[in-house]
Every structure is written in structure tokens, then in C-alpha cells.
Write a protein that holds these residues in place. Structure first.
Motif, short mmCIF file in Angstrom:
data_model
loop_
_atom_site.label_atom_id
_atom_site.label_comp_id
_atom_site.label_asym_id
_atom_site.label_seq_id
_atom_site.Cartn_x
_atom_site.Cartn_y
_atom_site.Cartn_z
N UNK A 471 0.70 -1.13 0.02
CA UNK A 471 0.02 0.00 0.14
C UNK A 471 0.71 1.35 -0.08
N UNK A 472 1.83 1.27 0.90
CA UNK A 472 2.72 2.39 0.92
C UNK A 472 4.19 1.98 1.07
N UNK A 473 4.97 2.96 0.63
CA UNK A 473 6.66 2.63 0.67
C UNK A 473 7.15 3.84 1.50
N UNK A 474 8.06 3.42 2.41
CA UNK A 474 8.57 4.22 3.31
C UNK A 474 10.28 3.89 3.45
N UNK A 475 11.06 5.03 3.39
CA UNK A 475 12.52 4.90 4.06
C UNK A 475 12.84 5.90 4.70
N UNK A 476 12.90 5.83 6.08
CA UNK A 476 12.85 6.78 7.26
C UNK A 476 14.30 6.79 7.66
N UNK A 484 24.78 7.95 11.23
CA UNK A 484 25.36 6.99 10.68
C UNK A 484 25.21 6.48 9.29
N UNK A 485 24.28 7.31 8.62
CA UNK A 485 24.06 7.15 7.10
C UNK A 485 23.19 5.82 7.23
N UNK A 486 22.24 5.72 7.87
CA UNK A 486 21.44 4.54 8.14
C UNK A 486 19.74 4.77 7.70
N UNK A 487 19.16 3.99 7.37
CA UNK A 487 17.64 4.08 7.20
C UNK A 487 16.97 2.92 7.63
N UNK A 488 15.31 3.03 7.51
CA UNK A 488 14.79 2.00 7.93
C UNK A 488 13.81 1.64 6.92
N UNK A 489 13.63 0.54 6.42
CA UNK A 489 12.68 0.37 5.19
C UNK A 489 11.55 -0.14 5.69
N UNK A 490 10.34 0.07 5.25
CA UNK A 490 9.06 -0.35 5.70
C UNK A 490 8.10 -0.30 4.52
N UNK A 501 6.06 -3.78 13.60
CA UNK A 501 5.99 -3.53 12.13
C UNK A 501 6.93 -4.38 11.24
N UNK A 502 6.48 -4.98 10.27
CA UNK A 502 7.65 -5.64 9.30
C UNK A 502 8.76 -4.64 8.82
N UNK A 503 9.55 -4.11 9.52
CA UNK A 503 10.45 -2.92 9.24
C UNK A 503 11.97 -3.77 8.91
N UNK A 504 12.65 -3.34 8.27
CA UNK A 504 14.03 -3.67 8.04
C UNK A 504 14.74 -2.29 8.42
N UNK A 505 15.40 -2.69 9.82
CA UNK A 505 15.95 -1.46 10.37
C UNK A 505 17.29 -1.44 10.28
N UNK A 515 16.35 -0.38 -2.59
CA UNK A 515 15.41 -1.60 -2.46
C UNK A 515 13.86 -0.92 -2.58
N UNK A 516 13.89 0.27 -1.78
CA UNK A 516 12.65 0.70 -1.95
C UNK A 516 12.26 1.32 -3.46
N UNK A 517 12.92 1.71 -4.32
CA UNK A 517 12.70 1.81 -5.68
C UNK A 517 12.36 0.45 -6.40
N UNK A 518 13.16 -0.59 -6.14
CA UNK A 518 12.74 -1.98 -6.39
C UNK A 518 11.53 -2.52 -6.19
#
Length: 559
Positions: A471-476, A484-490, A501-505, A515-518
Motif C-alpha cells: 500500500x505504501x513505501x517508506x524509507x525513514x 550513521x548514514x542508515x535508514x529503516x525500510x518499511x 511492524x515488518x521493518x528492515x531497521x 530496495x525501495x525503488x525496486x
């Protein structure tokens, strides 16, 4: 009753809301519900009075323990209970009605604040029937109504006759199929009983239910015991149990002489009680568990004291969740849950369709719900997550221990000459180990059919998120992640729970964006393919140069 969601309407007034003109009912309409409102079963009054008796017992407890003229407050409150609570129960019953039409379920309730709630038939996700022990003895049932996208139960009929509950569910399903061919309507009308050709997918025997509880740990009954001790004198209970004040003094002296042994014994007793609690809770919740496939939906029935019946339409399943813990995982046991559009608040947003089964059996059952292929390997997140988690947990531990060490009384226990809270910093190596475990248990895989995420140590999850359900794509990125140049993909799906949440932290920022674009590209490709299959055109939307051009700024015409 929770507030209505967008598909429903809820109007309040100080007087009764006017009745709507009911559409003409056909001959097959049950209960006469289209023509006139229906009341709850009269024995509902008995159940509600019984449910209020524990509160009355708490009010009277001081008087029962020490009958004297000083307990005037308890007596006064008891009288108020009889003058206020009982009439309120009767008025609430008299002012509650429901009506079922081919378009909606209308529920009217309220004494001082009148509510009129309309639940569209086409939005109803599930009609669940529940029977607690007392309701089963007198033939009553509670009917709960869940709608698509709702975060709470939309409507509740507590209580109606058991036969009426099944007829209500049958009527709703018939109305939902009224536009289908006549054969489909007859099939929906016969859906209340398990059809001979229904396929049983999963069942749990009594030994399996008890075994599932043995692999769980719960503090529920421990909390219940300590809550009950607040209402009674525990010393009096101990004295009656041991029958000797001298023995109590001996135990007290032993506990004071061996504090470490006392702590260890307390932990062991708490563990045993927690284990027993897990067995009892699972026995009450999953006794007689049955899951079967009935056409395009899953049906399940379970419960010892409260028997629950419900359905899970396959087309409403948004995600699959395999859940386990270290103890279960060591022996190959897992739990299978599904995430649906309509959230069941009793199951925290997920519906359990297999509480306890071996890994291979869980995968086979999950394949019957939705086709997928597990990845052979999972990608890892950044190792910087270990450092980030270690510092976060160490700061939290310091915030707890430092004030305790500063205010620790001089007369209290000082092992090794240091206040006891200082010894809590011996947990720091364990914190590092915990951060390492979280890193090794966290992984993800992006495939053509969806996103796979695994995470958790004590409660380990494996999410299977199909591409067509995105439904929606997030990279926060939080403040510390950005440093630290890190993000969480959700990736959000309909009906996602507000927890876990099924997050990739803690992915590297560039990898998270890629991966978000993919994921978004694969979702768009699937969307275009389905649009083309339905319309014969690559996309129903206009190209950019064909879209209407709205004048802005200097192009806007002058008035």
C-alpha cells in the motif's frame, strides 16, 4: 462501543433517533429484522447483573472482613449500587435495538446519549460468534461485527440466542451474495454448517494444546495473584496455611540470612507459575481448535470456556506471519498468523490460523492460504546496528540504576561495600550479547513475489508480504540514523498492526533507497500487467502530455 469508522455512520442525540423506513423484505429474510427492530435476549439482563457482581464484592469486602459500624462507606456504596447500577442495566437493555436490512445493520443504543450506528453490509468483513461458559449453559451467544479497514469491532450484539446468532450471520452473507446467481445465494445460505465437502486443514488434539502451552510463558496469573493479595491480608493466609507462627518466623530469618538464595528461589517460583499460566491460557483459548477451508474462506472454531467461531476470507489476507520463540524454535515448532483487512482486536491485528505446528506443516498450510517461495538466503542489515542498539540499551540501563545507586539507603544491602544498584552494570556484557543476537536474527529478501522480513529474538517473526498487497513505501531515518548514514525500510499493508511492524531497521541509506525503488517498481509492473489484462490497454491513465493543463501564475485569466 468504539467510535465508528469511515464506512459507518454514528449519530448522537439526547432523545431516541427516528426509525428509518425499512425496505420491503423478501420472504427469506430471517428474524423479521428488516421490518422492525429487534431486542437482545431477555437473559442478557441476568448475564449483565452477574458481570457486575465482582464489583459489588469488592465494595463489600471490608465489611465482610471486619463487620462493624465503622464500615459505613461500604454499606452506602452497596445501597447506591442497588439504586443506580441495577436500573442502569435495565435501561441499557431496553434502549438497545438492532435491525438488519439488505443494505446495512442498524444498531441503536444509549440512555442519556443516544447513538444510531449504520454498518453497510458490503463493508462487513466477519461476523464472529462467541460463547462464554455461562452463555453456553443458557444457549446465548455474543455476535461481533468487523468491517474492512477497521481497527476495532464495529458492532456488538451481547447477547442473542445461539440460533439467532447463526441466522444473523446467514442473513448478512445472503445479502452480500444477493447480486450473485441463485446457486451462489443458496450456497451462502447453507454456509452456517460445515459442508460435507469442506476440507479440514488443521486441528489440535488436547495433548497438542497442552504441549503448546508448555512452550509459552505468561505472567497473567502471577499478576492476578498479586492483585488479589491487595484485597486480603496475605499474612493471615500464610498463617492459616502453615498453621504455625514459629515456622513463619523461621522462613523469614532464612530469607534474611540468604538473600541471594531467596532471589533465586523467587525467580524459580515465578518461572513455574508463568509456565503453568501459559498452559492454562492456551488450554482455555485453543481447546478444540479446528480450521477448515470452505470455498474461498477459512473457518475456525476454538475455545474451552469461551467458544469462538469466525471466518477469514482468503482474498482479504494481506500478509502471512510465522512466529516462534527460542524454546519452540529449538524443537521446530511455529505459529502461523494471517494479517487481514479487518483487524481483530482480540488477536492484536493478526488472526491465528495454526497456533502450534511443526515448521514443515506450517509452510504447507501457509501455501494453501497464499502461494509463495521462501528465499534461500536473507540479506543482512548494517553491523552499525549493533553499536546503535548497545548504546541505546546501556543508556536506558544507566537511567534506571544511577538514581537508585545515589538514593540507596545506608542501612540497606551493600554487597562488597557498594550499593546494590551498582552491581546492575554487570549486565552490560549481556546487553552487547543481546545486540548481537538482534543483528543476527534480522534479515530481509526482496523477490518477485514479495518482501520477506525476519526479526526478533524472544519473539521471532517471519513476515511474508505479497507484492500485490503493498500500500505504501517508506524509507525513514531518525536523527541518530542520519549520523550513521542508515535508514529503516518499511512497506505498509492494509490492516497492519500498531506494534511489531515488518521493518528492515538500520540498512545503509543507499541500499534502503535502492530496495525501495525496486519494490515500488515491481508493484508498478504488477499493477500495469493487471490493468492491461482487464482493459486491453497498458494503463488507463492519460500520458503526461495528454493531461488537462491548468493555468497558473501569469497564465491565469484576469477576472
Amino acid at each position: 462501543m468504539p467510535s465508528a469508522s469511515s464506512p459507518t455512520s454514528n449519530s448522537d442525540s439526547s432523545s431516541a433517533a427516528p426509525e428509518e423506513t425499512a425496505p420491503e423484505a423478501d420472504a427469506s429474510t430471517p428474524l423479521g429484522a428488516v421490518r422492525e427492530p429487534q431486542r437482545l435476549h431477555p437473559l442478557t439482563l441476568l448475564l449483565r447483573v452477574g458481570a457486575s457482581l465482582p464489583a459489588l464484592a469488592v465494595i463489600l469486602l471490608p465489611t465482610l472482613q471486619n463487620p462493624s459500624s465503622e464500615n459505613v462507606v461500604s454499606v452506602v456504596l452497596s445501597i447506591l449500587y442497588g439504586l443506580v447500577a441495577l436500573p442502569a442495566i435495565i435501561l441499557q437493555y431496553l434502549r438497545f435495538s438492532y435491525r438488519i436490512t439488505p443494505q446495512q445493520i442498524v444498531i441503536q443504543k444509549g440512555v442519556l446519549r443516544r447513538q444510531n450506528r449504520s454498518i453497510p453490509i458490503e463493508r462487513i468483513q466477519n461476523i464472529q460468534i462467541q460463547q462464554n461458559l455461562v452463555a453456553r449453559l443458557i444457549g446465548l451467544a455474543k455476535v461481533t461485527i468487523e468491517t474492512a479497514g477497521s481497527s476495532a469491532t464495529e458492532g456488538s450484539l451481547e447477547y442473542v440466542g445461539l440460533s439467532d446468532a447463526h441466522e444473523i450471520r446467514q442473513a448478512v452473507r445472503s445479502f452480500q451474495h444477493r447480486s450473485a446467481p441463485e446457486a451462489d445465494v443458496e450456497e451462502a445460505a447453507a454456509d452456517e454448517t460445515e459442508a460435507p465437502d469442506s476440507e479440514t486443514l488443521f486441528a489440535m488434539s488436547l495433548p497438542r494444546v497442552l504441549l503448546s502451552g508448555a512452550f509459552r510463558f505468561s505472567l497473567f496469573y502471577i499478576a492476578l495473584v498479586f492483585s488479589a493479595l491487595q484485597l486480603v491480608d496475605p499474612e493471615a493466609i500464610v498463617q492459616r496455611f502453615l498453621r504455625s507462627q514459629g515456622r513463619i518466623d523461621q522462613i523469614t530469618e532464612t530469607m534474611a540470612a540468604y538473600p541471594v538464595l531467596t532471589v533465586l528461589a523467587t525467580i524459580v517460583v515465578a518461572g513455574i507459575l508463568g509456565w503453568i499460566s501459559g498452559v492454562l491460557i492456551h488450554l482455555a483459548r485453543y481447546y478444540g481448535f479446528q480450521l477448515w477451508l470452505d470455498d474461498d474462506k477459512l473457518r475456525k472454531r476454538h475455545g474451552l470456556f469461551t467458544v469462538t467461531e469466525g471466518t477469514v476470507p482468503l482474498k482479504k489476507v494481506q500478509a502471512l506471519i510465522l512466529r516462534t520463540n527460542p524454546f519452540m524454535r529449538a524443537f521446530g515448532w511455529y505459529e502461523l498468523e494471517v494479517q487481514t483487512v479487518g483487524m481483530n482486536v482480540d488477536e492484536q491485528g493478526h488472526r491465528v490460523i495454526a497456533p502450534f505446528a511443526q515448521y514443515d506443516d506450517i509452510l504447507a498450510l501457509a501455501q494453501r492460504v497464499r502461494s509463495f517461495e521462501l528465499p534461500e538466503a536473507f540479506g543482512s542489515v548494517s553491523r552499525l546496528t549493533i553499536r546503535r542498539r548497545f548504546f541505546r540499551y546501556t543508556l536506558a540501563l544507566s537511567a534506571l540504576l544511577l538514581p537508585g545507586a545515589y538514593f540507596w539507603p545506608a542501612g540497606w544491602w551493600h554487597p562488597g561495600g557498594a550499593p546494590l544498584p551498582w552491581w546492575g552494570f554487570l549486565l552490560v556484557p549481556l546487553i552487547l550479547g543481546w545486540a548481537l543476537l538482534q543483528y543476527h536474527n534480522h534479515g530481509y529478501a526482496v523477490r518477485d513475489d514479495g518482501l520477506y522480513i525476519r526479526r526478533g529474538v524472544l519473539s521471532h517473526y517471519l513476515w511474508i508480504l505479497p507484492t500485490e498487497k503493498f500500500h505504501a513505501f517508506h524509507a525513514t531515518a531518525s536523527l541518530f540514523q542520519r549520523r550513521l548514514n542508515l535508514k529503516t525500510l518499511f512497506v505498509d499493508t492494509a490492516g497492519a498492526a500498531a506494534f511489531a511492524y515488518p521493518e528492515v531497521i538500520d540498512l545503509p541509506a543507499a541500499e534502503a533507497d535502492a530496495q525501495l525503488d525496486r519494490l515500488y517498481g515491481r508493484f508498478q509492473a504488477l499493477y500495469r500487467t493487471r490493468i492491461e489484462a482487464l482493459t486491453g490497454a497498458p494503463d488507463t491513465r492519460l500520458d503526461k502530455e495528454e493531461r488537462p493543463h491548468l493555468p497558473v501564475g501569469d497564465e491565469a485569466p484576469s477576472p
